[in-house]
Design an enzyme around this catalytic site. Structure first.
Site, PDB file in Angstrom:
ATOM      1  N   SER A  88       0.528   9.799  11.450  1.00 19.79           N
ATOM      2  CA  SER A  88      -0.184  10.958  11.995  1.00 19.79           C
ATOM      3  C   SER A  88      -1.644  10.712  12.311  1.00 19.79           C
ATOM      4  CB  SER A  88      -0.052  12.142  11.039  1.00 19.79           C
ATOM      5  OG  SER A  88       1.251  12.670  11.112  1.00 19.79           O
ATOM      6  N   TYR A 174       2.057  22.832   9.456  1.00 22.56           N
ATOM      7  CA  TYR A 174       2.003  21.506  10.069  1.00 22.56           C
ATOM      8  C   TYR A 174       3.301  21.211  10.797  1.00 22.56           C
ATOM      9  CZ  TYR A 174       0.483  16.694  10.588  1.00 22.56           C
ATOM     10  OH  TYR A 174       0.077  15.484  11.104  1.00 22.56           O
ATOM     11  N   ASN A 176       4.940  18.434  13.721  1.00 20.37           N
ATOM     12  CA  ASN A 176       4.821  17.307  14.634  1.00 20.37           C
ATOM     13  C   ASN A 176       5.174  17.691  16.069  1.00 20.37           C
ATOM     14  OD1 ASN A 176       4.308  14.739  12.891  1.00 20.37           O
ATOM     15  ND2 ASN A 176       5.841  15.907  11.760  1.00 20.37           N
ATOM     16  N   GLY A 314      -1.652   9.314   7.479  1.00 16.22           N
ATOM     17  CA  GLY A 314      -0.453   9.112   8.275  1.00 16.22           C
ATOM     18  C   GLY A 314       0.723   8.648   7.452  1.00 16.22           C
TER      19      GLY A 314
END
Length: 359
Positions: A88, A174, A176, A314
């Site tokens: 990330s 959150y 993606n 990440g």
């Protein structure tokens, strides 16, 4: 910031895995002894990593170190110049490109995008308040053995986005999926892919020579440690080498491959005003919800001594990474681990970061 099921899972003590033999090393930066030895990277390996690599910057001084091994069953140390999947941290690169388009007047933060029958603003995609669900939980993930059947598959952003319904304004959640959509926004505005724009606007100008957007290329090119995932085999969990796999499943939300050096250089340039004007850096540091810790592709954490540091972390299934910096860019830590999934490493990493920023 994005924690996949693979990273969140802890393999219980009854599950034996091959032990890594620590092989630590460092170069430069005298005076940071508190971060070396068993209370530094060696401690992170002892806490549950196969290998670890870090670069610490303190003003003009630089310390680079490694611990553990590059592969289970080997005594080969982790390369100091290791490439790794940065997960990330990709989002901060993509967000920077989006904000550059805002600065150029080609896009506005209040522009809306249609996703699954709903319209959400660019700002809400960037700060994860769009309400669009994360597509990751819809995929087969470790420890399911079927996870390995997908490792070479090429995914398109369209088919991943289609796995979830559209959203609407929401509290911070959150997802993606937000950044897959932003990758499409970049392409619609520029006529080039988000990866090309990251390369053209960030990687080449900053001479991040060991950073790349691999697209569908399954290999990590250059020196790197091997990464592993826990897979159920009968009544036991086994670590399976998952170094090579098609990263299109992560796309604009997490495909980046980089190094500790390049990530420190990127954040120093970002906070130094080389990539965005000050007004947009302020926007980047504005949380989507009150008292939040995530802005426009940028996260932050408050240390016990009151120092706030900015960056991102990440999770790329078999690799975990963290990159944080003081806002003046003078003090930086970038760290990457290949976890063995015997424990959750978050507390150990937090302590590692705090020791440096609160020295």
């Amino acid at each position: 910031m994005a924690v996949t099921a693979a990273a969140a899972m802890v393999v219980g003590p009854a599950t034996a895995v091959a032990a890594a033999t620590p092989a630590s090393g460092h170069a430069g930066l005298d005076g940071l002894e508190g971060l070396e030895g068993l209370d530094g990277l060696d401690g992170l390996v002892a806490a549950g990593a196969v290998g670890a690599v870090a670069e610490i910057r303190d003003g003009d001084r630089v310390w680079r170190g490694v611990s553990g091994v590059a592969a289970i069953g080997s005594t080969r140390p982790v390369p100091v110049a290791s490439r790794f999947r940065a997960g990330s941290l990709t989002k901060t690169f993509v967000a920077t490109v989006v904000l550059q388009l805002v600065d150029e007047g080609r896009l506005r933060l209040d522009d809306s995008v249609a996703v699954g029958g709903h319209r959400v603003t660019v700002r809400r995609l960037l700060d994860h308040t769009s309400g669009i669900p994360d597509y990751r939980p819809t995929l087969v993930l470790p420890p399911a053995p079927e996870f390995l059947d997908q490792r070479w598959r090429t995914w398109t952003p369209e088919e991943l986005i289609a796995r979830v319904a559209g959203g609407g304004p929401a509290e911070f959640a959150y997802s993606n999926t937000n950044y897959l959509v932003l990758g499409q926004v970049i392409e619609a505005v520029t006529g080039r892919s988000y990866a090309d724009e990251v390369e053209r606007r960030i990687i080449r100008p900053l001479r991040l020579t060991r950073t790349r957007m691999p697209g569908t290329d399954p290999r990590i090119r250059g020196p790197h440690p091997h990464g592993y995932v826990p897979i159920q085999r009968g009544d036991r969990l086994r670590l399976v080498d998952f170094t090579e796999w098609n990263p299109s499943v992560m796309g604009a939300g997490g495909e980046l491959i980089s190094t500790t050096r390049d990530l420190n250089r990127f954040f120093a340039a970002l906070f130094g005003g080389r990539l965005l004007p000050r007004r947009l850096l302020r926007e980047m540091r504005t949380p989507g919800v009150a008292d939040g810790r995530y802005g426009l592709g940028l996260a932050w954490r408050d240390t016990p001594c009151g120092t706030r540091v900015y960056g991102n972390d990440g999770d790329a299934i078999a690799y975990q990474s963290w990159s944080f910096s003081t806002l003046d860019g003078l003090r930086q830590v970038t760290l990457a681990l290949t976890p063995d999934f015997s424990a959750d490493l978050d507390d150990a990493v937090d302590a590692y970061l705090d020791r440096f920023f609160c020295r």
